[in-house]
Scaffold this motif. Structure first.
Motif, PDB file in Angstrom:
ATOM      1  N   THR A  65      14.085 -21.824   5.377  1.00  0.00           N
ATOM      2  CA  THR A  65      13.027 -20.823   5.216  1.00  0.00           C
ATOM      3  C   THR A  65      13.296 -19.868   4.055  1.00  0.00           C
ATOM      4  O   THR A  65      12.462 -19.747   3.165  1.00  0.00           O
ATOM      5  N   PRO A  66      14.477 -19.183   4.046  1.00  0.00           N
ATOM      6  CA  PRO A  66      14.710 -18.299   2.882  1.00  0.00           C
ATOM      7  C   PRO A  66      14.789 -19.054   1.559  1.00  0.00           C
ATOM      8  O   PRO A  66      14.348 -18.533   0.528  1.00  0.00           O
ATOM      9  N   VAL A  67      15.324 -20.277   1.582  1.00  0.00           N
ATOM     10  CA  VAL A  67      15.436 -21.017   0.322  1.00  0.00           C
ATOM     11  C   VAL A  67      14.045 -21.330  -0.231  1.00  0.00           C
ATOM     12  O   VAL A  67      13.810 -21.206  -1.440  1.00  0.00           O
ATOM     13  N   THR A  68      13.118 -21.717   0.655  1.00  0.00           N
ATOM     14  CA  THR A  68      11.759 -21.993   0.153  1.00  0.00           C
ATOM     15  C   THR A  68      11.130 -20.715  -0.389  1.00  0.00           C
ATOM     16  O   THR A  68      10.400 -20.750  -1.383  1.00  0.00           O
ATOM     17  N   ALA A  69      11.450 -19.585   0.260  1.00  0.00           N
ATOM     18  CA  ALA A  69      10.924 -18.311  -0.244  1.00  0.00           C
ATOM     19  C   ALA A  69      11.477 -18.019  -1.635  1.00  0.00           C
ATOM     20  O   ALA A  69      10.728 -17.646  -2.548  1.00  0.00           O
ATOM     21  N   ILE A  70      12.786 -18.221  -1.803  1.00  0.00           N
ATOM     22  CA  ILE A  70      13.409 -18.004  -3.119  1.00  0.00           C
ATOM     23  C   ILE A  70      12.709 -18.873  -4.158  1.00  0.00           C
ATOM     24  O   ILE A  70      12.338 -18.432  -5.236  1.00  0.00           O
ATOM     25  N   LYS A  71      12.500 -20.133  -3.776  1.00  0.00           N
ATOM     26  CA  LYS A  71      11.896 -21.055  -4.728  1.00  0.00           C
ATOM     27  C   LYS A  71      10.477 -20.619  -5.111  1.00  0.00           C
ATOM     28  O   LYS A  71      10.097 -20.671  -6.287  1.00  0.00           O
ATOM     29  N   SER A  72       9.712 -20.166  -4.123  1.00  0.00           N
ATOM     30  CA  SER A  72       8.336 -19.784  -4.458  1.00  0.00           C
ATOM     31  C   SER A  72       8.317 -18.567  -5.383  1.00  0.00           C
ATOM     32  O   SER A  72       7.454 -18.451  -6.253  1.00  0.00           O
ATOM     33  N   ILE A  73       9.317 -17.678  -5.199  1.00  0.00           N
ATOM     34  CA  ILE A  73       9.383 -16.507  -6.087  1.00  0.00           C
ATOM     35  C   ILE A  73       9.761 -16.941  -7.510  1.00  0.00           C
ATOM     36  O   ILE A  73       9.138 -16.512  -8.492  1.00  0.00           O
ATOM     37  N   ILE A  74      10.752 -17.829  -7.609  1.00  0.00           N
ATOM     38  CA  ILE A  74      11.160 -18.309  -8.941  1.00  0.00           C
ATOM     39  C   ILE A  74       9.995 -19.009  -9.634  1.00  0.00           C
ATOM     40  O   ILE A  74       9.724 -18.777 -10.815  1.00  0.00           O
ATOM     41  N   ASP A  75       9.288 -19.858  -8.859  1.00  0.00           N
ATOM     42  CA  ASP A  75       8.152 -20.583  -9.428  1.00  0.00           C
ATOM     43  C   ASP A  75       7.103 -19.611  -9.957  1.00  0.00           C
ATOM     44  O   ASP A  75       6.490 -19.819 -11.007  1.00  0.00           O
ATOM     45  N   LEU A  76       6.909 -18.549  -9.171  1.00  0.00           N
ATOM     46  CA  LEU A  76       5.927 -17.534  -9.531  1.00  0.00           C
ATOM     47  C   LEU A  76       6.260 -16.929 -10.895  1.00  0.00           C
ATOM     48  O   LEU A  76       5.402 -16.808 -11.778  1.00  0.00           O
ATOM     49  N   ILE A  77       7.553 -16.591 -11.059  1.00  0.00           N
ATOM     50  CA  ILE A  77       7.958 -15.953 -12.317  1.00  0.00           C
ATOM     51  C   ILE A  77       7.883 -16.951 -13.470  1.00  0.00           C
ATOM     52  O   ILE A  77       7.345 -16.663 -14.531  1.00  0.00           O
TER      53      ILE A  77
END
Lengths: 485, 126
Positions: free
Chosen positions: A241-253
């Motif tokens: 769960t947190p890893v997918t969140a990290i990934k979505s934030i990185i993708d966003l940037i």
């Protein structure tokens, strides 16, 4: 009739199977008894110089013929008898067999001298066999009847009430013995038969108990393994769960949703993105393995293996083109038999193998996929001329978390779970996987060749612990309805 | 443009999904639990619902989706799942799972935008 079944054997499949097997075993043994009796008559007369009276000959012959005929009937009957507690079952058949045998033996003993015939010792052997399958009290009742009948006949014989049919030629001179001798013989016999039955009964009981304990332990072990896998799945989901969140934030940037970023930050973020992807892939692989260990394959379907492989290649097309890989797929099958298997798992296994080849060949490398079939198996061969696998690593590559030494040094990242997963899947689907390195495509680099064999008609196990019917799902949620109202 | 409700218990996912969809000109309302999620859908009548599976919650996304349909709320639902197809725990459109489409986490911005646009288009055609 229900009382015939020992209390520890109710609904116990293994017990019934054993009874059936033993019934068959006794039937086969009985033919041996028929042959022995025939030998007793013929060889006894000619080699051992027995002189049977006419009556003895007739009696022994009748007994022999009877045993032979009821044995054939029992054999035929056996095929129709089920292991059903509530109706006539294999255990009843065993009891009938035993009673018939005992009657035959009694007649034989009677016509060969009762207590003076060595044949009466066979009662002990019969009752030991009886103890193997019948409940103790039935065996004891039968033993009592035997002892009583034998004692009664012996005493009657001693008093001359019934005729003595000694085998002439067995004794040089018959020494008339006292009543005391008869009584001692009877007591010895009674003691022997009771002790034998007692021991046999106890041993069998203990054996069954042990077997049941073993079975229970195995079941507990299996449950523990499943609990472990569920626990792993739980943890991995938590981590994911947190890893997918990290990934979505990185993708966003990286996709400039928050405005432009300078190239240095972009580069570092790209690295972060790659590492996050790796982590996710690793977590997914662990999830897959754990799921696989929990899951019993539910259903199979007819699969066009050519279509499946072509589809997988299409998915990797971008990388294949980028690396200018020469990928050939050849179908050497003549009959093109349909394979029945689990399509999702099969796809997962082959996509791992093909992706591995794509990953480990250099630019302009060669990958060759061959399809072939033998009598009962489908063969899929995936060969490449990539970096190969060092000889010392070959035995270990299917182990979890194992990565070949040359892969560790290379630029490729991975978790070492891929091949363990592939092997697990293939074996679950009733197949086998073999690896060769160097492969037949070896050039500058040794290359690797994976050979997978699959059964055409894989039969999955019939149960699945994860099967929940949709009705159950909704029912379980009933209290939540209140919360939402 | 459209009003989109996002219901997910992970604040970072809510945040990044909102930013992505806002960049496309959509209006976003969010909720981080099914209870609030139900409320915003009933009160604000969004054009599209993005709903997380929320397997950790006792009252998960499936249940909420079922509840919407039971009450005649036919707003298209896009479901976020964090379970991979390959693990065998895949869901499909069904009475049990009355949603229009799925996005598997991690969500890529372009995939999200695509799926949202498709669903909104399909709704207009209807």
């Amino acid at each position: 009739m229900k009382a015939l079944i020992p209390e520890w054997a109710k609904n116990y499949g293994e017990f019934w199977r054993a009874i059936r097997i033993r019934n068959l075993w006794f039937i086969k043994l009985r033919y041996f008894a028929v042959i022995s009796l025939l030998l007793f008559l013929t060889a006894g007369e000619f080699l051992l110089n027995f002189q049977f009276s006419k009556l003895q000959k007739i009696a022994i012959s009748i007994v022999t013929i009877s045993i032979f005929s009821y044995n054939i009937i029992l054999y035929k009957l056996r095929a129709y008898i089920k292991c059903d507690i509530s109706s006539f079952n294999s255990l009843h058949l065993s009891l009938i067999q035993m009673i018939l045998d005992l009657i035959a033996l009694l007649v034989l003993v009677y016509y060969t001298g009762i207590i003076e015939s060595p044949l009466y010792l066979f009662f002990i052997f019969h009752m030991i066999i009886g103890s193997l399958i019948l409940p103790a009290y039935v065996v004891y009742i039968i033993v009592c009847i035997i002892c009583f009948t034998l004692s009664f006949l012996t005493i009657m014989q001693n008093f001359g009430v019934i005729e003595t049919h000694l085998i002439s030629g067995l004794y040089d001179v018959r020494i008339p013995h006292t009543m005391a001798y008869d009584i001692l013989s009877l007591i010895t016999f009674t003691a022997m038969i009771f002790i034998s039955v007692y021991l046999a009964n106890n041993i069998v009981r203990q054996l069954y108990k042990r077997e049941q304990q073993l079975r229970e332990t195995l079941q507990r072990l299996d449950e523990a393994e499943k609990a472990k896998q569920k626990y792993t799945i739980g943890i991995i989901h938590e981590v994911k769960t947190p890893v997918t969140a990290i990934k979505s934030i990185i993708d966003l940037i990286l996709n400039n949703f928050l405005g432009d970023i300078n190239s240095e930050i972009r580069d570092k973020l790209k690295r972060a993105q790659i590492r996050t992807d790796e982590t996710l892939q690793m977590l997914n692989n662990i999830l897959r393995l754990s799921r696989l260990k929990l899951l019993d394959i539910r259903s199979t379907e007819e699969i066009d293996i050519w279509e499946l492989l072509s589809g997988l290649i299409d998915k990797l097309n971008e990388t294949i083109k980028a690396k200018a890989i020469d990928l050939r797929i050849k179908d050497l099958r003549k009959e093109k038999k349909i394979i029945k298997s689990d399509i999702i798992l099969l796809e997962l296994a082959f996509s791992n193998l093909i992706a591995n080849s794509v990953k480990y060949v250099k630019k302009e490398g060669i990958i060759e996929i061959l399809l072939n079939e033998s009598n009962d198996k489908l063969w899929v061969e995936i060969c490449d001329n990539g970096i190969g696998i060092p000889k010392e690593d070959l035995p270990n590559i299917f182990k979890q978390f194992y990565r070949a030494s040359n892969v560790k040094r290379s630029e490729h990242e991975g978790s070492g779970l891929g091949l363990a997963l592939v092997k697990e899947i293939i074996e679950r689907l009733g197949g086998n996987i073999f690896v060769e390195s160097p492969s037949r495509l070896a050039g500058d680099m040794p290359g690797t060749c994976f050979k997978v064999s699959l059964e055409f008609n894989f039969q999955p196990k019939s149960y699945d612990i994860f099967q929940i019917s949709p009705d159950n799902y909704i029912n379980d949620k009933s209290n939540l309805e209140k919360y939402l109202e | 443009m459209a009003l989109i409700a996002i219901i997910d218990d992970d604040p970072d996912i809510l945040d990044s999904s909102s930013i992505v969809l806002k960049s496309q000109g959509h209006n976003i309302v969010t909720a981080d639990n099914p209870h609030d999620g139900y409320k915003i859908v009933v009160e604000q009548k969004p054009d599209l619902i993005i709903l997380d599976v929320m397997m950790d919650e006792p009252d998960d996304g499936f249940y909420l989706a079922q509840k919407f349909r039971k009450e005649g709320i036919k707003t298209p639902i896009l479901m976020y799942t964090s379970v991979s197809k390959a693990t065998g725990m895949e869901y499909d459109k069904s009475e049990m799972v009355p949603v229009e489409d799925f996005v598997e986490k991690p969500i890529s911005p372009s995939e999200l935008i695509n799926k949202v646009n498709n669903l909104l288009k399909a709704k207009e055609v209807k």
